[in-house]
Design an enzyme around this catalytic site. Sequence first.
Site, PDB file in Angstrom:
ATOM      1  N   LYS A  45     148.920  59.248   6.099  1.00  0.00           N
ATOM      2  CA  LYS A  45     147.850  58.586   6.852  1.00  0.00           C
ATOM      3  C   LYS A  45     148.368  57.818   8.068  1.00  0.00           C
ATOM      4  CE  LYS A  45     145.123  60.335   3.806  1.00  0.00           C
ATOM      5  NZ  LYS A  45     146.019  60.660   2.684  1.00  0.00           N
ATOM      6  N   TYR A 254     140.073  65.148  -9.978  1.00  0.00           N
ATOM      7  CA  TYR A 254     140.841  64.239  -9.118  1.00  0.00           C
ATOM      8  C   TYR A 254     141.503  63.128  -9.942  1.00  0.00           C
ATOM      9  CZ  TYR A 254     141.957  60.869  -5.468  1.00  0.00           C
ATOM     10  OH  TYR A 254     142.610  59.994  -4.653  1.00  0.00           O
ATOM     11  N   TYR A 280     148.475  63.667  -5.623  1.00  0.00           N
ATOM     12  CA  TYR A 280     148.499  64.648  -4.533  1.00  0.00           C
ATOM     13  C   TYR A 280     149.737  65.535  -4.566  1.00  0.00           C
ATOM     14  CZ  TYR A 280     144.712  61.865  -2.536  1.00  0.00           C
ATOM     15  OH  TYR A 280     143.526  61.211  -2.335  1.00  0.00           O
TER      16      TYR A 280
HETATM   17  C1  LIG Z   1     145.475  61.614   1.620  1.00  0.00           C
HETATM   18  C2  LIG Z   1     146.624  62.302   0.995  1.00  0.00           C
HETATM   19  C3  LIG Z   1     146.734  63.707   1.015  1.00  0.00           C
HETATM   20  C4  LIG Z   1     145.666  64.600   1.569  1.00  0.00           C
HETATM   21  O1  LIG Z   1     145.586  64.601   2.965  1.00  0.00           O
HETATM   22  P1  LIG Z   1     144.212  65.033   3.647  1.00  0.00           P
HETATM   23  O2  LIG Z   1     144.464  64.927   5.080  1.00  0.00           O
HETATM   24  O3  LIG Z   1     143.175  64.066   3.124  1.00  0.00           O
HETATM   25  O4  LIG Z   1     143.878  66.411   3.200  1.00  0.00           O
HETATM   26  C5  LIG Z   1     147.862  64.282   0.478  1.00  0.00           C
HETATM   27  N1  LIG Z   1     148.823  63.534  -0.076  1.00  0.00           N
HETATM   28  C6  LIG Z   1     148.754  62.194  -0.148  1.00  0.00           C
HETATM   29  C7  LIG Z   1     149.857  61.449  -0.807  1.00  0.00           C
HETATM   30  C8  LIG Z   1     147.652  61.529   0.392  1.00  0.00           C
HETATM   31  O5  LIG Z   1     147.590  60.191   0.316  1.00  0.00           O
END
Ligand SMILES: *Cc1c(COP(=O)(O)O)cnc(C)c1O
Length: 321
Positions: A45, A254, A280
């Site tokens: 991010k 999720y 993730y």
């Molecule tokens: C937000 C996030 C993602 C996903 O990214 P997007 O741009 O929302 O698809 C992947 N890995 C981590 C660790 C994240 O925080």
Amino acid sequence: MIPRIRIAHLPTPVELLPRLSSALGGPRLLVKRDDQTGLALGGNKVRKLEYLLAEAQANGARTLVTVGAAQSNHCRQTAALAARAGLDCVLVLGGTPPVRSTGNLLLDEYFGAELVWAGGQQRDTVLKQVFHEAWSAGRRPYLIPLGGSTPAGAAGYVLAMQEYISQAADRPELRADWIVLASSSGGTQAGLLAGARKTGWSGRILGVSIDRPAPELREIVASLAQASADWLGERMVFAPGDVLVNDQFLGAGYGVIGPPEQEAIRLFARQEGLLLDPVYTGRAAAGMISLIRSGFFHTGESVLFWHTGGTPAVFADQYHP
Ligand SMILES: *Cc1c(COP(=O)(O)O)cnc(C)c1O
């Protein structure tokens, strides 16, 4: 020039994963360390927020307002950035507060973010209310949607793709045929896709879906790639058919960690001393491992795992029941 506030520690390293590659006996594996983007324990991010903060400041914002799960990495990085930029931050979080604040949530508090729990309401409904209240109170809020996945946010990953291409141009051993990443709100994959198109990269980008059916995610990624390219003034056309997504690893939903995520986390840790997060990167790596075992990649190919971060979630109570 499109304004961008430089915050991330760039370029992030690209590393070889020789022990993991031989343990799995498949393609040559590499990792792009976007878990090391530098701000508040890193993650993907930060690259998006470089453009989003610039946009917020150009609009005279004094408060960043965003939304996510209780253990949102995006909310943690936004809160840290707000602190650093001297802005207020309001986070709308799903559900109700846990007994103890751990992981990302603990850090949200350290960064001084105001937390609003959505409880039984829709997060986005509460987000709109919170935004309007902040506006009426004269706090000049700037709204960042889920995951920072706007055309401006995704532009951070257009740049990231260019960064990787130039690293691989300097060091041929870093070249890959595939990029595999965790994909959820779609901005990361959209930016990489647009960056690949812009640079004429010939490899393929595979998003392992974290929480959506493939047709829905392909649609989201294609329209974000389009919007981001338009926003950057690039002439490109994207359709859902241009987007590679695998949705076979959604498990029980999720943030529900199953045996595949557990195995991937331990394998990366034991073979390479590398930390994945439970939600993730653990899921995306589990998907990649499963694809390697099923012979999806050809021998002689190289696969780059784009590590998107999530480190603080490793320490969240929620994932250690
Ligand atoms: C937000 C996030 C993602 C996903 O990214 P997007 O741009 O929302 O698809 C992947 N890995 C981590 C660790 C994240 O925080």
